[in-house]
Write an enzyme that holds these catalytic residues in place. Structure first.
Site, mmCIF file in Angstrom:
data_model
loop_
_atom_site.group_PDB
_atom_site.id
_atom_site.type_symbol
_atom_site.label_atom_id
_atom_site.label_comp_id
_atom_site.label_asym_id
_atom_site.label_seq_id
_atom_site.Cartn_x
_atom_site.Cartn_y
_atom_site.Cartn_z
ATOM 1 C CE LYS A 204 -68.511 -39.768 -21.666
ATOM 2 N NZ LYS A 204 -69.138 -38.639 -22.345
ATOM 3 C CE LYS A 262 -68.302 -41.998 -25.018
ATOM 4 N NZ LYS A 262 -68.896 -40.705 -25.102
#
Ligand code: PBG
Length: 341
Positions: A204, A262
């Site tokens: 992330k 992400k």
């Protein structure tokens, strides 16, 4: 027409032969993104029959639980059965220690119980991180200007157990603390929640594409000299890809069931790298800002929404994502149903 209008050499191999008609293109299409690979993120808010539109995310609103249930039923009809739930917590309940996160009666747990009961076939994925509950807007506990790792992990593990007890099918730690997957797995197992899975937000990034999401939850880091102003000391540097492979090895060893990258579009190489590095399913999160870009340009008449959204999602799947979290899940599923793709 003269079949050979000049004497220049002609190609023997002509890739265009396989692009000549829709039928041939269909035969050789390498990626087919079916709606059952999509996860629809939903924002839950307190109340009854309440829908608060989110300005930068057209088509999305903070929904009270009754409307969430209705939305889940609609999605399931369209072939989308998995939902990522995020609570918009009343600012009065936000504290520096984010204690509301582990309250079994909190908004998220109440929503999970209600949806689970009314729509038992739904797969409910809950977010594990403190930011919706934190008065300072961080995913972990803050002390002395630092987001604490191990103290945060203890709270996250408790949070996962509370979600599992409310009926979550999968927990998804999005916080990027070190060692949280292993701690959550151990806590879930100790609590008898062996069947509750973990989708780890493995890679992330500290991205600026989360803006609309933070607006939806009012969860951006606050302006305070004792609070880090961004999330760069725990989320990954957008410049790095080898580091994602390290995170993937750790998460796999700690017991993650699925690995996530992400955001998605600026990180297709990371998706492809993790796809090659692991046999676990790979998820990608097509985040709020990626959705907003297409929606905004389409509203201005600058881009065609359906074809651009579809191209983006297909690209994410082609890069190696098995599962895609996207705010466009319902739109995509409708286009699919209507034979427009
Ligand atoms: C926070 C969290 C964020 C998102 C999902 N979980 C935002 C952040 O890290 O600040 C972003 C999702 C999106 O932008 O769609 N734990």
């Amino acid at each position: 027409m003269d079949p050979n209008p000049s004497s220049l050499p002609r190609p023997r191999r002509r890739p265009r032969r396989l692009r000549r008609s829709p039928v041939i293109r269909g035969l050789v299409r390498e990626t087919r993104l079916t709606p059952d690979r999509l996860v629809l993120p939903l924002f839950v808010v307190d109340g009854q029959d309440r829908a608060e539109p989110i300005a930068a995310m057209p088509g999305h609103a903070r929904l009270s639980v009754d409307l969430i249930i209705r939305r889940c039923r609609e999605a399931i009809e369209l072939g989308v059965g998995a939902f990522a739930l995020f609570p918009a917590i009343d600012p009065k309940l936000k504290t520096p220690d984010a204690r509301e996160a582990v309250n079994p009666e909190n908004l998220l747990c109440t929503a999970v119980r209600a949806v689970h009961e009314s729509v038992p076939q739904a797969c409910l994925i809950t977010d594990i991180a403190l930011d919706p509950y934190s008065s300072v807007g961080h995913d972990g506990l803050v002390s002395g200007g630092v987001v604490l790792n191990d103290q945060t992990v203890d709270v996250l593990a408790q949070m996962a157990v509370v979600h599992a007890q409310a009926g979550a099918d999968v927990v998804a730690p999005s916080d990027m603390m070190d060692g949280r997957v292993g701690a959550i797995r151990a806590a879930l197992d100790q609590a008898g929640a062996h069947d509750v899975g973990i989708i780890s937000y493995t890679a992330k990034y500290a991205s600026s594409f989360y803006g609309p999401f933070r607006e939806a939850l009012d969860s951006a880091p606050v302006d305070d000299p004792n609070v880090p102003k961004d999330k760069q000391a725990y989320q990954m540097d957008p410049a790095n890809v080898r580091e994602a492979a390290i995170e993937a090895r750790l998460d796999e060893a700690e017991g993650a069931d699925m690995l996530m990258v992400k955001p998605a579009l600026p990180y297709l190489d990371v998706i492809s790298r993790l796809r090659a590095a692991s046999d676990l399913p790979i998820a990608a999160y097509h985040v709020s800002g990626e959705y907003a870009m297409v929606k905004a340009a389409a509203e201005k008449g600058w881009l065609d929404e359906r074809s651009c959204m579809t191209e983006a999602l297909t690209g994410i799947a082609r890069a190696g994502a098995d599962v895609i979290f996207t705010y466009a899940a319902l739109d995509y599923a409708r286009w699919w149903r209507d034979g427009l793709l």
